[in-house]
Design a protein around this motif. Sequence first.
Motif, mmCIF file in Angstrom:
data_model
loop_
_atom_site.group_PDB
_atom_site.id
_atom_site.type_symbol
_atom_site.label_atom_id
_atom_site.label_comp_id
_atom_site.label_asym_id
_atom_site.label_seq_id
_atom_site.Cartn_x
_atom_site.Cartn_y
_atom_site.Cartn_z
ATOM 1 N N ALA A 56 9.251 16.754 40.291
ATOM 2 C CA ALA A 56 7.916 17.294 40.024
ATOM 3 C C ALA A 56 7.942 18.289 38.876
ATOM 4 C CB ALA A 56 7.361 17.958 41.287
ATOM 5 N N ILE A 57 8.963 19.162 38.855
ATOM 6 C CA ILE A 57 9.067 20.158 37.799
ATOM 7 C C ILE A 57 9.352 19.488 36.459
ATOM 8 C CG2 ILE A 57 10.421 22.109 36.959
ATOM 9 C CD1 ILE A 57 10.801 22.928 39.910
ATOM 10 N N SER A 58 10.280 18.528 36.440
ATOM 11 C CA SER A 58 10.609 17.843 35.191
ATOM 12 C C SER A 58 9.438 17.027 34.660
ATOM 13 C CB SER A 58 11.837 16.939 35.385
ATOM 14 O OG SER A 58 13.014 17.711 35.529
ATOM 15 N N ASN A 59 8.626 16.476 35.573
ATOM 16 C CA ASN A 59 7.452 15.694 35.162
ATOM 17 C C ASN A 59 6.238 16.575 34.896
ATOM 18 O OD1 ASN A 59 8.860 13.277 35.397
ATOM 19 N ND2 ASN A 59 8.281 12.990 37.538
ATOM 20 N N LEU A 60 6.411 17.890 35.023
ATOM 21 C CA LEU A 60 5.320 18.848 34.824
ATOM 22 C C LEU A 60 4.138 18.529 35.738
ATOM 23 C CD1 LEU A 60 5.424 19.118 30.915
ATOM 24 C CD2 LEU A 60 6.695 20.421 32.617
ATOM 25 N N ASP A 61 4.454 18.079 36.949
ATOM 26 C CA ASP A 61 3.444 17.694 37.927
ATOM 27 C C ASP A 61 3.300 18.827 38.946
ATOM 28 O OD1 ASP A 61 1.797 16.538 39.793
ATOM 29 O OD2 ASP A 61 2.867 14.621 39.859
ATOM 30 N N VAL A 62 2.412 19.760 38.641
ATOM 31 C CA VAL A 62 2.286 20.941 39.485
ATOM 32 C C VAL A 62 1.773 20.588 40.872
ATOM 33 C CG1 VAL A 62 -0.053 21.500 38.691
ATOM 34 C CG2 VAL A 62 1.426 23.315 39.574
ATOM 35 N N GLU A 63 0.902 19.589 40.983
ATOM 36 C CA GLU A 63 0.360 19.227 42.288
ATOM 37 C C GLU A 63 1.446 18.633 43.187
ATOM 38 O OE1 GLU A 63 -2.524 20.180 43.286
ATOM 39 O OE2 GLU A 63 -2.975 21.002 41.305
ATOM 40 N N ALA A 64 2.331 17.814 42.604
ATOM 41 C CA ALA A 64 3.435 17.256 43.394
ATOM 42 C C ALA A 64 4.367 18.357 43.867
ATOM 43 C CB ALA A 64 4.200 16.231 42.559
ATOM 44 N N THR A 109 14.223 19.828 33.638
ATOM 45 C CA THR A 109 15.307 20.555 34.299
ATOM 46 C C THR A 109 16.206 19.592 35.053
ATOM 47 O OG1 THR A 109 15.821 22.414 35.789
ATOM 48 C CG2 THR A 109 13.997 20.981 36.410
ATOM 49 N N LYS A 110 17.467 19.929 35.119
ATOM 50 C CA LYS A 110 18.432 19.187 35.919
ATOM 51 C C LYS A 110 19.091 20.165 36.869
ATOM 52 C CE LYS A 110 20.420 15.338 37.031
ATOM 53 N NZ LYS A 110 19.610 14.271 37.646
ATOM 54 N N ALA A 111 18.795 20.007 38.156
ATOM 55 C CA ALA A 111 19.274 20.962 39.153
ATOM 56 C C ALA A 111 20.552 20.470 39.818
ATOM 57 C CB ALA A 111 18.193 21.199 40.199
ATOM 58 N N THR A 112 21.407 21.408 40.171
ATOM 59 C CA THR A 112 22.654 21.120 40.878
ATOM 60 C C THR A 112 22.761 22.036 42.087
ATOM 61 O OG1 THR A 112 23.774 20.519 38.820
ATOM 62 C CG2 THR A 112 25.167 21.045 40.691
ATOM 63 N N LEU A 113 23.086 21.467 43.240
ATOM 64 C CA LEU A 113 23.317 22.275 44.433
ATOM 65 C C LEU A 113 24.648 23.004 44.322
ATOM 66 C CD1 LEU A 113 22.169 19.907 47.329
ATOM 67 C CD2 LEU A 113 21.183 22.124 46.756
ATOM 68 N N ILE A 131 20.075 23.239 34.340
ATOM 69 C CA ILE A 131 20.082 23.205 32.881
ATOM 70 C C ILE A 131 18.657 22.878 32.466
ATOM 71 C CG2 ILE A 131 20.978 22.082 30.812
ATOM 72 C CD1 ILE A 131 23.558 21.561 32.291
ATOM 73 N N ASP A 132 17.976 23.853 31.868
ATOM 74 C CA ASP A 132 16.572 23.720 31.502
ATOM 75 C C ASP A 132 16.448 23.454 30.012
ATOM 76 O OD1 ASP A 132 15.960 24.365 34.132
ATOM 77 O OD2 ASP A 132 15.829 26.511 33.678
ATOM 78 N N THR A 133 15.676 22.458 29.649
ATOM 79 C CA THR A 133 15.444 22.111 28.254
ATOM 80 C C THR A 133 13.998 22.436 27.900
ATOM 81 O OG1 THR A 133 17.070 20.325 28.371
ATOM 82 C CG2 THR A 133 15.526 20.272 26.533
ATOM 83 N N TYR A 134 13.826 23.261 26.866
ATOM 84 C CA TYR A 134 12.503 23.707 26.447
ATOM 85 C C TYR A 134 12.188 23.233 25.036
ATOM 86 C CZ TYR A 134 12.753 27.188 30.248
ATOM 87 O OH TYR A 134 12.864 27.816 31.461
ATOM 88 N N GLU A 135 10.937 22.889 24.831
ATOM 89 C CA GLU A 135 10.394 22.717 23.484
ATOM 90 C C GLU A 135 9.102 23.519 23.440
ATOM 91 O OE1 GLU A 135 8.550 19.339 20.475
ATOM 92 O OE2 GLU A 135 9.915 18.720 22.086
ATOM 93 N N LEU A 136 9.101 24.603 22.669
ATOM 94 C CA LEU A 136 7.940 25.472 22.609
ATOM 95 C C LEU A 136 6.922 24.952 21.596
ATOM 96 C CD1 LEU A 136 9.629 29.000 22.786
ATOM 97 C CD2 LEU A 136 9.022 27.430 24.640
ATOM 98 N N SER A 137 5.717 25.423 21.729
ATOM 99 C CA SER A 137 4.647 24.961 20.839
ATOM 100 C C SER A 137 4.875 25.386 19.394
ATOM 101 C CB SER A 137 3.297 25.496 21.334
ATOM 102 O OG SER A 137 2.991 24.968 22.607
#
Length: 208
Positions: A56-64, A109-113, A131-137
Motif C-alpha cells: 500500500a505504501i509503495s503504491n501510494l494507496d493511502v486508503e489500502a 519502499t522495501k521493508a525487511t523484518l 530502503i526508501d526511494t524518493y523522487e521529489l518534485s
Amino acid sequence: MRQIGIGKLTRNFLLGALLVSCGWTWAATAPVLDPSVGRVEDRLQLRTLLDQMEKAISNLDVEAAIKQMQPDAVVTWQNAEVSRGPEQIRAYYNRMLKGGAPIVKKFSTKATLGGPAVFYADSAVAYGTTIDTYELSDGLSFQLKAAWSTTVTKTDGQWKVAALHFSTNLFDNALLNSAERLIWIAGAAAFAAGLLLAWLGLRLTRKK
C-alpha cells in the motif's frame, strides 16, 4: 490412534504449506519462520498484514494502508511529523503527494523484518528496516536506509496496526551527504572566485 496420527499429519501438512507460501511472499525480506517460537498462526497473519502495508505504501494507496490500521492509529513519518487517525493520515498524504504543489513526486519502499515479533497477549511489536526511494518534485532523487517499528493489536480476530514509526540515521543519510557535497562545491567555487579576484586585483595594480 490411526485417526489421530492422520489428523496430526494433515495439520503438519497444512502448516508446512502455509509456511512455504508465507516464505515465498517474504523470501527476500523476512527471516524463516520458526514454528518453535509459538503463535505461528498469529505470526503468519502479521506477515501478511505487513506485506499488505508495504504494498500500500509503495503504491501510494493511502486508503489500502488505512484499512490495515486501527481507527486511532498513530503514524510517525520520516520527517518526524505525527498523524493520528484516518483524517490526519489522509491530510499528510495529500499534502506530500497530491495537490497543486506536492513535495514528493514518487516514492517506494522495501521493508525487511528484523526478527520475530514480540507478543504481549493480544498485541505485538514488530520491527525492521526499509530502503526508501524518493523522487521529489524539484527533481532531487535519493535513497534512504531507515528503521521502522510497529505496534499491532488484535480486535475481533484481526490484527491491525495501532502505531507505526519510521526513523533514519541523523548523522549518515543521503540528504546530509548531498548537503555536505554542496557545501564543498560552494566552498571550492568561493575559493576559486577569490583567487580570480586576487589575480585581477594584482593585474590592475601592476597596470597602474
